[in-house]
Design a protein around this motif. Structure first.
Motif, PDB file in Angstrom:
ATOM      1  N   GLU A  76      48.973 -47.881 -31.764  1.00 21.90           N
ATOM      2  CA  GLU A  76      47.572 -47.475 -31.916  1.00 21.90           C
ATOM      3  C   GLU A  76      47.135 -47.559 -33.371  1.00 21.90           C
ATOM      4  OE1 GLU A  76      47.242 -43.577 -30.250  1.00 21.90           O
ATOM      5  OE2 GLU A  76      47.773 -44.256 -28.229  1.00 21.90           O
ATOM      6  N   MET A  77      47.983 -47.072 -34.276  1.00 22.80           N
ATOM      7  CA  MET A  77      47.668 -47.107 -35.699  1.00 22.80           C
ATOM      8  C   MET A  77      47.540 -48.553 -36.190  1.00 22.80           C
ATOM      9  SD  MET A  77      49.897 -45.314 -38.676  1.00 22.80           S
ATOM     10  CE  MET A  77      49.231 -44.957 -40.274  1.00 22.80           C
ATOM     11  N   PHE A  78      48.442 -49.426 -35.754  1.00 26.30           N
ATOM     12  CA  PHE A  78      48.412 -50.829 -36.154  1.00 26.30           C
ATOM     13  C   PHE A  78      47.130 -51.506 -35.678  1.00 26.30           C
ATOM     14  CE2 PHE A  78      49.424 -55.296 -35.241  1.00 26.30           C
ATOM     15  CZ  PHE A  78      49.777 -55.718 -36.513  1.00 26.30           C
ATOM     16  N   SER A  79      46.781 -51.302 -34.409  1.00 25.27           N
ATOM     17  CA  SER A  79      45.563 -51.916 -33.865  1.00 25.27           C
ATOM     18  C   SER A  79      44.318 -51.440 -34.606  1.00 25.27           C
ATOM     19  CB  SER A  79      45.420 -51.593 -32.378  1.00 25.27           C
ATOM     20  OG  SER A  79      46.476 -52.115 -31.659  1.00 25.27           O
ATOM     21  N   ASN A 108      46.617 -63.136 -40.779  1.00 22.29           N
ATOM     22  CA  ASN A 108      48.030 -62.916 -41.087  1.00 22.29           C
ATOM     23  C   ASN A 108      48.178 -61.961 -42.268  1.00 22.29           C
ATOM     24  OD1 ASN A 108      49.051 -64.479 -39.026  1.00 22.29           O
ATOM     25  ND2 ASN A 108      49.312 -66.307 -40.291  1.00 22.29           N
ATOM     26  N   SER A 109      47.325 -62.099 -43.252  1.00 26.81           N
ATOM     27  CA  SER A 109      47.352 -61.201 -44.398  1.00 26.81           C
ATOM     28  C   SER A 109      47.009 -59.768 -43.980  1.00 26.81           C
ATOM     29  CB  SER A 109      46.366 -61.690 -45.459  1.00 26.81           C
ATOM     30  OG  SER A 109      46.304 -60.793 -46.523  1.00 26.81           O
ATOM     31  N   ILE A 110      46.013 -59.636 -43.131  1.00 24.46           N
ATOM     32  CA  ILE A 110      45.595 -58.318 -42.641  1.00 24.46           C
ATOM     33  C   ILE A 110      46.702 -57.685 -41.801  1.00 24.46           C
ATOM     34  CG2 ILE A 110      44.019 -57.204 -40.996  1.00 24.46           C
ATOM     35  CD1 ILE A 110      41.831 -59.141 -42.100  1.00 24.46           C
ATOM     36  N   ARG A 111      47.315 -58.470 -40.918  1.00 21.23           N
ATOM     37  CA  ARG A 111      48.398 -57.949 -40.083  1.00 21.23           C
ATOM     38  C   ARG A 111      49.590 -57.511 -40.929  1.00 21.23           C
ATOM     39  NH1 ARG A 111      48.701 -58.819 -34.693  1.00 21.23           N
ATOM     40  NH2 ARG A 111      50.914 -59.343 -34.783  1.00 21.23           N
ATOM     41  N   SER A 112      49.898 -58.267 -41.959  1.00 20.95           N
ATOM     42  CA  SER A 112      51.010 -57.892 -42.852  1.00 20.95           C
ATOM     43  C   SER A 112      50.721 -56.583 -43.565  1.00 20.95           C
ATOM     44  CB  SER A 112      51.267 -58.988 -43.885  1.00 20.95           C
ATOM     45  OG  SER A 112      51.745 -60.147 -43.264  1.00 20.95           O
ATOM     46  N   ALA A 113      49.498 -56.431 -44.033  1.00 16.35           N
ATOM     47  CA  ALA A 113      49.118 -55.188 -44.712  1.00 16.35           C
ATOM     48  C   ALA A 113      49.183 -54.001 -43.746  1.00 16.35           C
ATOM     49  CB  ALA A 113      47.716 -55.322 -45.299  1.00 16.35           C
ATOM     50  N   ALA A 114      48.709 -54.202 -42.526  1.00 12.78           N
ATOM     51  CA  ALA A 114      48.738 -53.134 -41.528  1.00 12.78           C
ATOM     52  C   ALA A 114      50.174 -52.776 -41.156  1.00 12.78           C
ATOM     53  CB  ALA A 114      47.957 -53.546 -40.284  1.00 12.78           C
ATOM     54  N   MET A 115      51.051 -53.771 -41.019  1.00 18.45           N
ATOM     55  CA  MET A 115      52.451 -53.506 -40.718  1.00 18.45           C
ATOM     56  C   MET A 115      53.114 -52.703 -41.826  1.00 18.45           C
ATOM     57  SD  MET A 115      53.844 -57.032 -39.003  1.00 18.45           S
ATOM     58  CE  MET A 115      55.491 -56.423 -38.786  1.00 18.45           C
ATOM     59  N   GLU A 116      52.786 -53.010 -43.059  1.00 15.43           N
ATOM     60  CA  GLU A 116      53.341 -52.288 -44.197  1.00 15.43           C
ATOM     61  C   GLU A 116      52.905 -50.823 -44.182  1.00 15.43           C
ATOM     62  OE1 GLU A 116      55.897 -52.371 -47.346  1.00 15.43           O
ATOM     63  OE2 GLU A 116      55.336 -54.096 -46.134  1.00 15.43           O
ATOM     64  N   VAL A 117      51.640 -50.583 -43.894  1.00 16.30           N
ATOM     65  CA  VAL A 117      51.131 -49.219 -43.846  1.00 16.30           C
ATOM     66  C   VAL A 117      51.787 -48.428 -42.714  1.00 16.30           C
ATOM     67  CG1 VAL A 117      49.068 -47.818 -43.406  1.00 16.30           C
ATOM     68  CG2 VAL A 117      48.926 -49.776 -44.935  1.00 16.30           C
ATOM     69  N   VAL A 118      51.863 -49.013 -41.527  1.00 11.91           N
ATOM     70  CA  VAL A 118      52.481 -48.322 -40.394  1.00 11.91           C
ATOM     71  C   VAL A 118      53.960 -48.042 -40.688  1.00 11.91           C
ATOM     72  CG1 VAL A 118      53.146 -48.552 -37.969  1.00 11.91           C
ATOM     73  CG2 VAL A 118      50.874 -49.252 -38.703  1.00 11.91           C
ATOM     74  N   SER A 119      54.654 -49.011 -41.258  1.00 15.43           N
ATOM     75  CA  SER A 119      56.066 -48.816 -41.581  1.00 15.43           C
ATOM     76  C   SER A 119      56.262 -47.694 -42.578  1.00 15.43           C
ATOM     77  CB  SER A 119      56.670 -50.108 -42.143  1.00 15.43           C
ATOM     78  OG  SER A 119      56.706 -51.102 -41.152  1.00 15.43           O
ATOM     79  N   ASN A 120      55.465 -47.665 -43.627  1.00 15.81           N
ATOM     80  CA  ASN A 120      55.625 -46.648 -44.669  1.00 15.81           C
ATOM     81  C   ASN A 120      55.191 -45.251 -44.197  1.00 15.81           C
ATOM     82  OD1 ASN A 120      56.676 -48.374 -46.581  1.00 15.81           O
ATOM     83  ND2 ASN A 120      54.660 -48.905 -47.393  1.00 15.81           N
TER      84      ASN A 120
END
Length: 125
Positions: A76-79, A108-120
């Motif tokens: 949910e957070m990623f979406s 792809n840049s946006i998805r990478s940034a979102a993945m980084e935020v969710v991971s952290n």
């Protein structure tokens, strides 16, 4: 020598293995819910860095539910982040129609940034 004995003091059954009586212990049944990519990443983190919490959840039978909840929250957070960042960056369907490679690059840049935020914030916290 009996194969199984019951101890009335603690309410456990014991089984003979070799010369020793070992308790017959079973983990409680867990519901099977889907654990996706985010849940698997969090499981790996728990096993490596939070061994006490991992053991507690495993023994209590709550590990699967916990990981499934983490997975749902992360999805949910990623979406939500992808949608918000795409709006902020101005990535629209019009850009997708005009220049597909630029749209893919930005997404792809946006998805990478979102993945980084969710991971952290969720997975490795």
């Amino acid at each position: 020598m009996d194969k199984y004995i019951y101890d009335e003091k603690n309410g456990l059954w014991y089984e003979v293995q070799g010369d020793y009586y070992l308790p017959c212990l079973k983990l409680p049944k867990e519901e099977s819910r889907h654990i996706g990519v985010w849940g698997q990443r969090h499981l790996r983190y728990l096993k490596q860095h939070r061994k006490g919490l991992y053991s507690e959840l495993l023994i209590s039978g709550k590990l699967n539910d916990y990981l499934a909840d983490i997975n749902e929250q992360a999805e949910e957070m990623f979406s939500r982040l992808v949608k918000q960042l795409a709006e902020k960056e101005g990535v629209t369907e019009a850009i997708k129609a005009e220049n597909q490679m630029l749209w893919v690059q930005k997404m792809n840049s946006i998805r990478s940034a979102a993945m980084e935020v969710v991971s952290n914030d969720l997975i490795y916290a």
